[in-house]
Design a protein around this motif. Structure first.
Motif, PDB file in Angstrom:
ATOM      1  N   UNK A 230       0.842  -1.197   0.000  1.00 19.54           N
ATOM      2  CA  UNK A 230       0.000   0.000   0.000  1.00 19.54           C
ATOM      3  C   UNK A 230       0.880   1.250   0.000  1.00 19.54           C
ATOM      4  N   UNK A 231       1.901   1.250   0.850  1.00 22.20           N
ATOM      5  CA  UNK A 231       2.791   2.411   0.940  1.00 22.20           C
ATOM      6  C   UNK A 231       3.513   2.645  -0.381  1.00 22.20           C
ATOM      7  N   UNK A 232       3.999   1.586  -0.979  1.00 20.57           N
ATOM      8  CA  UNK A 232       4.710   1.710  -2.257  1.00 20.57           C
ATOM      9  C   UNK A 232       3.794   2.291  -3.320  1.00 20.57           C
ATOM     10  N   UNK A 233       2.531   1.879  -3.331  1.00 22.97           N
ATOM     11  CA  UNK A 233       1.581   2.383  -4.317  1.00 22.97           C
ATOM     12  C   UNK A 233       1.288   3.866  -4.084  1.00 22.97           C
ATOM     13  N   UNK A 234       1.163   4.262  -2.824  1.00 23.64           N
ATOM     14  CA  UNK A 234       0.911   5.667  -2.523  1.00 23.64           C
ATOM     15  C   UNK A 234       2.094   6.551  -2.950  1.00 23.64           C
ATOM     16  N   UNK A 235       3.291   6.069  -2.740  1.00 15.41           N
ATOM     17  CA  UNK A 235       4.472   6.825  -3.172  1.00 15.41           C
ATOM     18  C   UNK A 235       4.480   6.964  -4.692  1.00 15.41           C
ATOM     19  N   UNK A 236       4.126   5.910  -5.368  1.00 18.67           N
ATOM     20  CA  UNK A 236       4.066   5.938  -6.834  1.00 18.67           C
ATOM     21  C   UNK A 236       3.045   6.978  -7.316  1.00 18.67           C
ATOM     22  N   UNK A 237       1.851   6.953  -6.711  1.00 25.04           N
ATOM     23  CA  UNK A 237       0.816   7.909  -7.089  1.00 25.04           C
ATOM     24  C   UNK A 237       1.251   9.346  -6.803  1.00 25.04           C
ATOM     25  N   UNK A 238       1.937   9.522  -5.695  1.00 24.53           N
ATOM     26  CA  UNK A 238       2.392  10.869  -5.333  1.00 24.53           C
ATOM     27  C   UNK A 238       3.409  11.390  -6.337  1.00 24.53           C
ATOM     28  N   UNK A 239       4.366  10.565  -6.698  1.00 23.87           N
ATOM     29  CA  UNK A 239       5.390  10.997  -7.653  1.00 23.87           C
ATOM     30  C   UNK A 239       4.750  11.351  -8.998  1.00 23.87           C
ATOM     31  N   UNK A 240       3.789  10.549  -9.435  1.00 22.45           N
ATOM     32  CA  UNK A 240       3.124  10.798 -10.715  1.00 22.45           C
ATOM     33  C   UNK A 240       2.389  12.137 -10.714  1.00 22.45           C
ATOM     34  N   UNK A 241       1.847  12.536  -9.571  1.00 26.83           N
ATOM     35  CA  UNK A 241       1.040  13.753  -9.500  1.00 26.83           C
ATOM     36  C   UNK A 241       1.690  14.839  -8.645  1.00 26.83           C
ATOM     37  N   UNK A 242       2.987  14.704  -8.416  1.00 26.26           N
ATOM     38  CA  UNK A 242       3.655  15.589  -7.461  1.00 26.26           C
ATOM     39  C   UNK A 242       3.517  17.068  -7.819  1.00 26.26           C
ATOM     40  N   UNK A 243       3.605  17.390  -9.103  1.00 24.30           N
ATOM     41  CA  UNK A 243       3.533  18.793  -9.504  1.00 24.30           C
ATOM     42  C   UNK A 243       2.233  19.449  -9.079  1.00 24.30           C
ATOM     43  N   UNK A 244       1.109  18.827  -9.416  1.00 24.56           N
ATOM     44  CA  UNK A 244      -0.189  19.414  -9.079  1.00 24.56           C
ATOM     45  C   UNK A 244      -0.462  19.335  -7.584  1.00 24.56           C
ATOM     46  N   UNK A 245      -0.080  18.226  -6.936  1.00 22.81           N
ATOM     47  CA  UNK A 245      -0.315  18.093  -5.501  1.00 22.81           C
ATOM     48  C   UNK A 245       0.450  19.142  -4.704  1.00 22.81           C
ATOM     49  N   UNK A 246       1.699  19.342  -5.041  1.00 21.88           N
ATOM     50  CA  UNK A 246       2.520  20.319  -4.324  1.00 21.88           C
ATOM     51  C   UNK A 246       2.049  21.731  -4.635  1.00 21.88           C
ATOM     52  N   UNK A 247       1.709  21.997  -5.895  1.00 22.18           N
ATOM     53  CA  UNK A 247       1.232  23.323  -6.268  1.00 22.18           C
ATOM     54  C   UNK A 247      -0.060  23.682  -5.556  1.00 22.18           C
ATOM     55  N   UNK A 248      -0.992  22.734  -5.514  1.00 20.15           N
ATOM     56  CA  UNK A 248      -2.255  22.989  -4.817  1.00 20.15           C
ATOM     57  C   UNK A 248      -2.031  23.195  -3.321  1.00 20.15           C
TER      58      UNK A 248
END
Length: 607
Positions: free
Chosen positions: A232-250
């Protein structure tokens, strides 16, 4: 537009409802208050009440979990990975390695073995049907403000479920988060370069976190519902990296907006007190809320918005203590004979939201999220209706309490009884909090509440689809939106609440300006300054330790000096003169009868 319409929701924080435990204040058929005598075996009774509360929570475990642990939104809030990276980026701002949120008064609850973060932070993955598919968001839970602690004479921690977290400093959290991001961008003013700096900082911190532990974020936490294992943790890290730009910007946009909006509120209502206010006051919050200041920001950004945006913010300071939230049934409003008006209820300090579902929503929506999970408020209605108050954890002199019982019945019970919806404005207390809702705010609040939860809105509770806003007390709310908030002229003052669990509400008055019940009853001895947010307890005067306690070993860093003369809203005046109600004189000032005051104090311990 949705945000503008919802501006009032956050002015109403403080869901409050009470239970009288061993000694209920009731109204007899003649209208004269009476009280059930206290038990003669206090220790036995105390254990009975502890077991009663534990059994109640066990029987309502799902509702309690939603109240205590579940995030307010499935798709909005702070990404969980971002939250846990903050202490890596700015360790000088955050707390210990064991719990970085202890610096803002959120503690690790020993009853939550391996929970990956402090009590009071909800993770959206706890409630998702398909948890592997989306990024985890976090928000504060109801438990952040309403699960507290007290330390007994043996240095044992007692948790107060439904009570007050006197340590939680929500302003400090907002400020430290903002400061963390400002540390990253420094003097850079170009938005594109700011974004790049932020992404580099968080992704670098992510690499460091992964190098520290494969389970840095989730600690392999699991319960009967979820399993946050390594996959689960590995998958969450993967999702975060894929969307890091928008997540961090928001995240940067939201954090900056929250900070600047709160600064605008301080500039309007806390003139000369802004700097101190930015430090925050543990156990307290301004009832205005993040959503309202965000609405101010949205309106103020346009030419026409500037013309009326000042009316979006209230004209009075709304800072008050958090409230205990148990036994909403004793604060429940009733319908008049025509089923057109709600009477004899009450809610938060001034009782301006009489319906429990909407009252809970006011606390939930104050966080300012765009997509709210109404199951939190709906489950909280289920839990809090009869949630027992936490019993006083120390000894009681029962014989003295019996004397106090009679004095209480003669002088206090007429007002402090269930279903007394009267709003008192004649007690000499500061009334700022009761004036935070104006006509515009009330209108916007009613509209916004109903848009969030109309009579047709459905949520799933216990596996069934229900309409939590369809009716109240067996009467349909169709066409009755105007009852969501009481008329403005009906809440310019404060309710006299039932006093069950009153020991855990300290300090006293709505603004927390009186440290103990003794000082409430003997007003000529009220201190101008005292120590607030300590966890040890003054068993004699009935309140948390209000003088410096060098022996406290848990979270002493959250205690602070509270100065009742530093700001007019913090005035400790009021509830200090005898009053006449319906031709009967009631004694409020016991300065000339301190033995009587001590007897009442002993009795109040039993409630």
């Amino acid at each position: 537009m949705k945000k503008i319409l919802l501006i009032a929701m956050f002015l109403l924080v403080g869901i409050t409802i009470y239970k009288a435990i061993p000694t209920k204040q009731l109204a007899s058929p003649t209208g004269k208050p009476f009280v059930i005598p206290v038990t003669q075996n206090w220790s036995e009774f105390q254990q009975q009440k502890i077991q009663q509360k534990e059994s109640y929570i066990a029987d309502n475990q799902e509702a309690f979990d939603w109240f205590a642990d579940y995030a307010f939104s499935q798709t909005d809030g702070t990404p969980f990975i971002i939250l846990k990276l903050l202490p890596i980026i700015a360790p000088e701002l955050w707390g210990s390695e064991e719990n970085f949120l202890d610096v803002v008064g959120l503690f690790k609850d020993t009853r939550q073995e391996n929970y990956p973060i402090a009590r009071g932070i909800g993770i959206s993955g706890l409630a998702r049907i398909e948890p592997m598919g989306k990024i985890d968001y976090t928000s504060f839970t109801c438990g952040a403000c309403h699960i507290g602690r007290v330390i007994d004479q043996n240095n044992k921690i007692h948790y107060i479920d439904g009570g007050v977290n006197t340590e939680f400093n929500i302003v400090a959290y907002r400020v430290k988060t903002y400061q963390t991001l400002q540390k990253i961008i420094g003097d850079e003013s170009d938005p594109i370069k700011q974004q790049q700096l932020l992404e580099n900082a968080f992704l670098t911190a992510l690499e460091k976190a992964i190098s520290v532990s494969d389970s840095y974020f989730y600690n392999e936490y699991k319960n009967d519902v979820v399993n946050f294992d390594l996959a689960y943790e590995k998958n969450q890290i993967k999702l975060f990296i894929e969307k890091s730009g928008s997540l961090i910007g928001d995240f940067y946009k939201t954090t900056t907006q929250d900070y600047t909006g709160y600064a605008a509120l301080l500039d309007k209502n806390y003139k000369g007190f802004q700097t101190r206010s930015l430090e925050g006051f543990p156990g307290m919050a301004d009832a205005t809320g993040i959503f309202t200041v965000n609405s101010y920001n949205d309106a103020h950004s346009t030419f026409f918005g500037k013309l009326f945006s000042k009316h979006i913010l209230p004209s009075s300071p709304g800072i008050t203590d958090f409230m205990t939230v148990w036994r909403q049934d004793e604060r429940k409003a009733h319908w008049d004979n025509s089923h057109q008006t709600l009477i004899n209820g009450g809610g938060q300090y001034n009782g301006n939201i009489p319906i429990p579902m909407y009252r809970n929503m006011a606390a939930q929506l104050t966080i300012g999220l765009d997509d709210n999970d109404l199951r939190v408020s709906a489950f909280s209605v289920e839990l809090l209706d009869k949630l027992p108050a936490s019993v006083y954890p120390f000894d009681v002199n029962v014989e003295l309490a019996k004397k106090g019982e009679a004095l209480f019945a003669d002088n206090c019970a007429q007002c402090h009884q269930p279903f007394n919806g009267k709003v008192y404005s004649n007690l000499g207390v500061n009334l700022d909090r009761s004036y935070v809702v104006n006509t515009l705010i009330r209108k916007g609040g009613i509209s916004g509440f109903f848009k969030e939860c109309s009579t047709q809105t459905k949520v799933e509770l216990y596996g069934e689809q229900v309409k939590p806003c369809a009716q109240f007390g067996g009467v349909s709310l169709e066409g009755k939106e105007d009852l969501i908030m009481s008329p403005n002229n009906q809440h310019h003052g404060y309710n006299a609440r039932p006093l069950s669990g009153i020991w855990a509400q300290a300090p006293y008055l709505h603004n927390g300006s009186v440290p103990t019940i003794y000082h409430l009853l003997v007003p000529n001895e009220r201190p101008t300054t005292f120590i607030k947010s300590q966890l040890t307890y003054d068993q004699t005067y009935l309140g948390y330790q209000w003088v410096q306690d060098n022996h406290q070993t848990v979270s002493a860093e959250h205690s602070y000096v509270f100065d009742t003369k530093s700001f007019e809203t913090f005035s400790n005046k009021g509830h200090d003169q005898d009053v006449n109600e319906n031709g009967i004189e009631y004694k409020l000032n016991w300065s000339d009868d301190k033995p009587g005051a001590m007897a009442i104090i002993e009795y109040l311990k039993t409630l």
